[in-house]
Design a protein around this motif. Structure first.
Motif, PDB file in Angstrom:
ATOM      1  N   UNK A 138       0.729  -1.157  -0.063  1.00 39.45           N
ATOM      2  CA  UNK A 138       0.039   0.092  -0.207  1.00 39.45           C
ATOM      3  C   UNK A 138       0.813   1.336   0.057  1.00 39.45           C
ATOM      4  N   UNK A 139       2.168   1.004   0.157  1.00 37.85           N
ATOM      5  CA  UNK A 139       3.119   2.410   0.273  1.00 37.85           C
ATOM      6  C   UNK A 139       3.321   2.687  -1.088  1.00 37.85           C
ATOM      7  N   UNK A 140       2.827   1.889  -2.345  1.00 34.07           N
ATOM      8  CA  UNK A 140       2.930   1.964  -3.812  1.00 34.07           C
ATOM      9  C   UNK A 140       1.859   1.998  -4.498  1.00 34.07           C
ATOM     10  N   UNK A 141       0.608   1.696  -3.746  1.00 32.07           N
ATOM     11  CA  UNK A 141      -0.665   1.687  -4.435  1.00 32.07           C
ATOM     12  C   UNK A 141      -1.767   2.444  -3.508  1.00 32.07           C
ATOM     13  N   UNK A 142      -2.474   3.098  -4.044  1.00 26.69           N
ATOM     14  CA  UNK A 142      -3.659   3.409  -3.153  1.00 26.69           C
ATOM     15  C   UNK A 142      -4.760   2.496  -3.414  1.00 26.69           C
ATOM     16  N   UNK A 143      -5.865   2.771  -2.405  1.00 24.56           N
ATOM     17  CA  UNK A 143      -7.038   1.946  -2.367  1.00 24.56           C
ATOM     18  C   UNK A 143      -7.870   1.901  -3.840  1.00 24.56           C
ATOM     19  N   UNK A 144      -7.747   3.116  -4.848  1.00 25.23           N
ATOM     20  CA  UNK A 144      -8.554   2.898  -6.037  1.00 25.23           C
ATOM     21  C   UNK A 144      -7.667   1.929  -6.626  1.00 25.23           C
ATOM     22  N   UNK A 145      -6.490   1.477  -6.580  1.00 26.00           N
ATOM     23  CA  UNK A 145      -5.564   0.910  -7.359  1.00 26.00           C
ATOM     24  C   UNK A 145      -5.877  -0.635  -6.950  1.00 26.00           C
ATOM     25  N   UNK A 146      -6.421  -1.200  -5.901  1.00 21.57           N
ATOM     26  CA  UNK A 146      -6.471  -2.325  -5.507  1.00 21.57           C
ATOM     27  C   UNK A 146      -7.489  -3.330  -6.224  1.00 21.57           C
TER      28      UNK A 146
END
Length: 186
Positions: A138-146
């Motif tokens: 999650x340090x490299x991706x946001x919630x919207x990316x998941x």
């Protein structure tokens, strides 16, 4: 006794230099790096005898080497030690301080409820398919990316996905080590 416990708690909450880590005894070393690998202190403990580390990269490489050389079952235990993403409110107290911070920072609370529900349903399907939680740094991706990444990775076979999870765990470990180690005072 209480003074020693207070010092260990304070140590866990503050940055530490590599110089200090290299001089710590096993207890202080493990305590300073507690939680870097989710409920899996064996990874940090295996690196204790690899010291001294000249860079954070060397420490991280030693951790990754420990993960990669672990048995298949141990690797699966490491993956299973991670929490589900988008943790429900009642699960938050069970998360490590790192996971609490990362999940909060990722922005799950800003997603519409319909998206959160869809994400949680897909996470359940993923767990049923692979037998472990979906791991994403999650340090490299946001919630919207998941959700899009999750749907793509659900097309993988179990060995490919296990490898993807281990890579993500390594990335998570890297960011956590960087948050603990004072790089200005190596």
């Amino acid at each position: 006794m209480w003074v020693a416990i207070h010092k260990l708690i304070k140590l866990r909450m503050s940055a530490v230099s590599l110089h200090q880590l290299n001089k710590f005894d096993n207890v202080k070393y493990s305590s300073a790096l507690e939680g870097v690998y989710e409920h899996s202190p064996w990874i940090i403990q295996k690196t204790f005898n690899d010291r001294p580390f000249n860079t954070v990269e060397e420490l991280h490489d030693a951790c990754v080497s420990s993960i990669n050389s672990a048995s298949h079952d141990t690797q699966l235990s490491l993956i299973r030690a991670h929490p589900d993403l988008a943790a429900k409110l009642e699960q938050i107290p069970k998360l490590t301080r790192f996971s609490q911070k990362e999940q909060s920072k990722a922005g799950f609370s800003s997603l519409p409820l319909a998206v959160i529900n869809q994400l949680r349903n897909e996470l359940v399907r993923y767990r049923q398919l692979f037998g472990h939680p979906f791991i994403l740094c999650l340090a490299e991706n946001s919630a919207i990316d998941v959700l899009p990444i999750l749907k793509e990775r659900m097309q993988s076979d179990s060995n490919t996905e296990r490898t993807a999870c281990l890579i993500q765990i390594s990335r998570i470990g890297w960011h956590r080590l960087c948050s603990i180690i004072d790089s200005n005072n190596l």
